[in-house]
Design a protein around this motif. Sequence first.
Motif, PDB file in Angstrom:
ATOM      1  N   GLN A   1       0.823  -1.205   0.000  1.00  0.00           N
ATOM      2  CA  GLN A   1       0.000   0.000   0.000  1.00  0.00           C
ATOM      3  C   GLN A   1       0.863   1.263   0.000  1.00  0.00           C
ATOM      4  OE1 GLN A   1      -3.007   0.784  -0.606  1.00  0.00           O
ATOM      5  NE2 GLN A   1      -2.869   2.929  -0.024  1.00  0.00           N
ATOM      6  N   GLU A   2       1.944   1.249   0.768  1.00  0.00           N
ATOM      7  CA  GLU A   2       2.784   2.439   0.898  1.00  0.00           C
ATOM      8  C   GLU A   2       3.540   2.775  -0.389  1.00  0.00           C
ATOM      9  OE1 GLU A   2       2.874   4.608   3.295  1.00  0.00           O
ATOM     10  OE2 GLU A   2       1.736   3.505   4.795  1.00  0.00           O
ATOM     11  N   SER A   3       4.117   1.746  -1.036  1.00  0.00           N
ATOM     12  CA  SER A   3       4.998   2.048  -2.167  1.00  0.00           C
ATOM     13  C   SER A   3       5.014   0.997  -3.267  1.00  0.00           C
ATOM     14  CB  SER A   3       6.431   2.208  -1.657  1.00  0.00           C
ATOM     15  OG  SER A   3       6.918   0.943  -1.228  1.00  0.00           O
ATOM     16  N   GLY A   4       4.383  -0.153  -3.015  1.00  0.00           N
ATOM     17  CA  GLY A   4       4.507  -1.260  -3.956  1.00  0.00           C
ATOM     18  C   GLY A   4       5.915  -1.852  -3.965  1.00  0.00           C
ATOM     19  N   GLY A   5       6.724  -1.449  -2.948  1.00  0.00           N
ATOM     20  CA  GLY A   5       8.101  -1.931  -2.870  1.00  0.00           C
ATOM     21  C   GLY A   5       9.062  -1.125  -3.726  1.00  0.00           C
ATOM     22  N   GLN A   6       8.592  -0.028  -4.265  1.00  0.00           N
ATOM     23  CA  GLN A   6       9.431   0.797  -5.152  1.00  0.00           C
ATOM     24  C   GLN A   6       9.981   2.007  -4.419  1.00  0.00           C
ATOM     25  OE1 GLN A   6       7.176   1.642  -8.690  1.00  0.00           O
ATOM     26  NE2 GLN A   6       6.772  -0.511  -9.078  1.00  0.00           N
ATOM     27  N   GLY A   7      11.053   2.544  -4.952  1.00  0.00           N
ATOM     28  CA  GLY A   7      11.644   3.746  -4.390  1.00  0.00           C
ATOM     29  C   GLY A   7      12.565   3.455  -3.222  1.00  0.00           C
ATOM     30  N   ASN A   8      13.110   4.516  -2.656  1.00  0.00           N
ATOM     31  CA  ASN A   8      14.082   4.389  -1.571  1.00  0.00           C
ATOM     32  C   ASN A   8      13.466   4.444  -0.182  1.00  0.00           C
ATOM     33  OD1 ASN A   8      16.346   4.071  -3.216  1.00  0.00           O
ATOM     34  ND2 ASN A   8      16.476   6.273  -3.568  1.00  0.00           N
ATOM     35  N   ASP A   9      12.144   4.612  -0.100  1.00  0.00           N
ATOM     36  CA  ASP A   9      11.456   4.655   1.197  1.00  0.00           C
ATOM     37  C   ASP A   9      10.233   3.739   1.123  1.00  0.00           C
ATOM     38  OD1 ASP A   9      10.581   5.302   3.723  1.00  0.00           O
ATOM     39  OD2 ASP A   9      10.037   7.369   3.246  1.00  0.00           O
ATOM     40  N   PRO A  10      10.460   2.418   0.985  1.00  0.00           N
ATOM     41  CA  PRO A  10       9.357   1.501   0.717  1.00  0.00           C
ATOM     42  C   PRO A  10       8.279   1.439   1.797  1.00  0.00           C
ATOM     43  CG  PRO A  10      11.361   0.265   1.172  1.00  0.00           C
ATOM     44  CD  PRO A  10      11.741   1.706   1.081  1.00  0.00           C
ATOM     45  N   MET A  11       8.627   1.787   3.050  1.00  0.00           N
ATOM     46  CA  MET A  11       7.617   1.796   4.115  1.00  0.00           C
ATOM     47  C   MET A  11       7.089   3.207   4.393  1.00  0.00           C
ATOM     48  SD  MET A  11       7.034  -1.338   5.061  1.00  0.00           S
ATOM     49  CE  MET A  11       6.231  -1.292   6.649  1.00  0.00           C
TER      50      MET A  11
END
Length: 195
Positions: free
Chosen positions: A76-86
């Motif tokens: 929900q937060e990021s789909g596991g993408q980017g540098n701040d996944p949580m």
Amino acid sequence: MKKKKKLRLKRPFQLILAALLFLLAFSFFQLIKNQFKQENPLVSTQVLNYEDLMLKYARENDIEEYIELLQAMMMQESGGQGNDPMQSSAINNPEYSIQVGIQYFAKCLKQANVTSIKDEKGIFLALQSYNYGIGYIKYVEQTDKQYTYQNAIAFSQKCKKEYNVSVYGDSKYVYHVLRYYTDTSLVDDWLELYR
């Protein structure tokens, strides 16, 4: 001459035996390593790629039984993408984000007095608190004494006025996380209560 033949026959047998023992040991260690790992078809490969890190910090915070819920949260937060996944840190470092996010969720679980993964109302309260902050738990204690979708909306409206902002959190955060959780009974129960 017979001695040479025995040596030749013995050496391949020893190599095969050593290879079999190695494979057996490797399989055993993989089985132990994957004790808490479970495949969740509702989350992305990117989220699953963080599973070992998530398990590490879940174990440190004694919440490894919540690993699938943590994966749903990351989805929900990021789909596991980017540098701040949580979505838990101003520092752009995935491991630090996971460490801080899991520590904070453990704190939310504790503050919400969640006793197990089966404690639906407590889980709902902890999830919404992850999104709104611990202040939401204090608000709930002073109002309805438990999570409701209605008090999640009311808290958001209160904070929008207080901070003079147009958006404060996601009042449907619990539902949005549970869409990615494998135990569909939780999302069904949420929908039944708050449709």
